[in-house]
Design a protein around this motif. Structure first.
Motif, mmCIF file in Angstrom:
data_model
loop_
_atom_site.group_PDB
_atom_site.id
_atom_site.type_symbol
_atom_site.label_atom_id
_atom_site.label_comp_id
_atom_site.label_asym_id
_atom_site.label_seq_id
_atom_site.Cartn_x
_atom_site.Cartn_y
_atom_site.Cartn_z
ATOM 1 N N GLU A 169 7.499 9.087 6.404
ATOM 2 C CA GLU A 169 6.774 9.132 5.131
ATOM 3 C C GLU A 169 5.444 9.876 5.290
ATOM 4 O O GLU A 169 5.041 10.633 4.410
ATOM 5 N N ASN B 85 4.356 13.367 3.444
ATOM 6 C CA ASN B 85 3.271 13.307 2.461
ATOM 7 C C ASN B 85 1.921 13.847 2.927
ATOM 8 O O ASN B 85 1.121 14.265 2.092
ATOM 9 N N MET C 263 0.851 -1.175 0.000
ATOM 10 C CA MET C 263 0.000 0.000 0.000
ATOM 11 C C MET C 263 0.900 1.242 0.000
ATOM 12 O O MET C 263 1.851 1.310 0.773
ATOM 13 N N ASP C 264 0.598 2.212 -0.867
ATOM 14 C CA ASP C 264 1.417 3.415 -0.869
ATOM 15 C C ASP C 264 1.017 4.325 0.291
ATOM 16 O O ASP C 264 -0.019 4.134 0.934
ATOM 17 N N ILE C 265 1.831 5.314 0.582
ATOM 18 C CA ILE C 265 1.662 6.129 1.784
ATOM 19 C C ILE C 265 0.374 6.956 1.754
ATOM 20 O O ILE C 265 -0.274 7.138 2.793
ATOM 21 N N ILE C 266 -0.037 7.432 0.594
ATOM 22 C CA ILE C 266 -1.290 8.197 0.502
ATOM 23 C C ILE C 266 -2.471 7.294 0.832
ATOM 24 O O ILE C 266 -3.397 7.711 1.541
ATOM 25 N N GLU C 267 -2.444 6.060 0.372
ATOM 26 C CA GLU C 267 -3.504 5.114 0.716
ATOM 27 C C GLU C 267 -3.508 4.828 2.219
ATOM 28 O O GLU C 267 -4.569 4.684 2.824
ATOM 29 N N THR C 268 -2.336 4.735 2.809
ATOM 30 C CA THR C 268 -2.235 4.528 4.258
ATOM 31 C C THR C 268 -2.865 5.698 5.003
ATOM 32 O O THR C 268 -3.632 5.505 5.957
ATOM 33 N N TYR D 140 -1.218 15.824 0.811
ATOM 34 C CA TYR D 140 -2.566 15.269 0.746
ATOM 35 C C TYR D 140 -3.583 16.254 1.330
ATOM 36 O O TYR D 140 -4.647 16.480 0.771
ATOM 37 N N ASN E 220 7.090 8.349 11.899
ATOM 38 C CA ASN E 220 6.567 8.001 10.581
ATOM 39 C C ASN E 220 6.967 9.056 9.559
ATOM 40 O O ASN E 220 6.141 9.883 9.149
#
Length: 98
Positions: free
Chosen positions: A56, A60, A1-6, A64, A54
């Motif tokens: 990332e 990010n 899962m990419d960081i934006i999805e997380t 977002y 965290n």
């Protein structure tokens, strides 16, 4: 899962979510301390993410959210009325001065 999805998943899965430096019991900056004190003072259950642990998310989330600084408090719209009612007195007494 990419960081934006997380990030999206964290926000979706928590009614109240505070992205902060440190933890509510051990904040690592004055603004995070004030934000966590305000939310704890409201008596509402909330989750937090320590952005110092965290990197990332720290890098990010501002992209977002289109908001450059921390802490960031996310409240689900479905519960906004109840949270706002219970937190209004508490939040208006918190000064954001360092």
């Amino acid at each position: 899962m990419d960081i934006i999805e997380t990030i999206k998943e964290q926000i979706a899965n928590n009614t109240i979510l505070l992205y902060m430096k440190g933890s509510p019991n051990a904040p690592q900056c004055g603004f995070s301390a004030k934000a966590s004190q305000a939310v704890m003072g409201c008596g509402e259950k909330f989750a937090y993410v320590d952005i110092l642990q965290n990197p990332e998310i720290r890098a990010n989330l501002p992209k977002y959210a289109n908001w450059p600084t921390f802490p960031q408090l996310w409240v689900a719209m479905a519960s906004w009325s109840a949270v706002a009612t219970s937190c209004w007195k508490c939040l208006k007494t918190v000064s954001c001065k360092p």
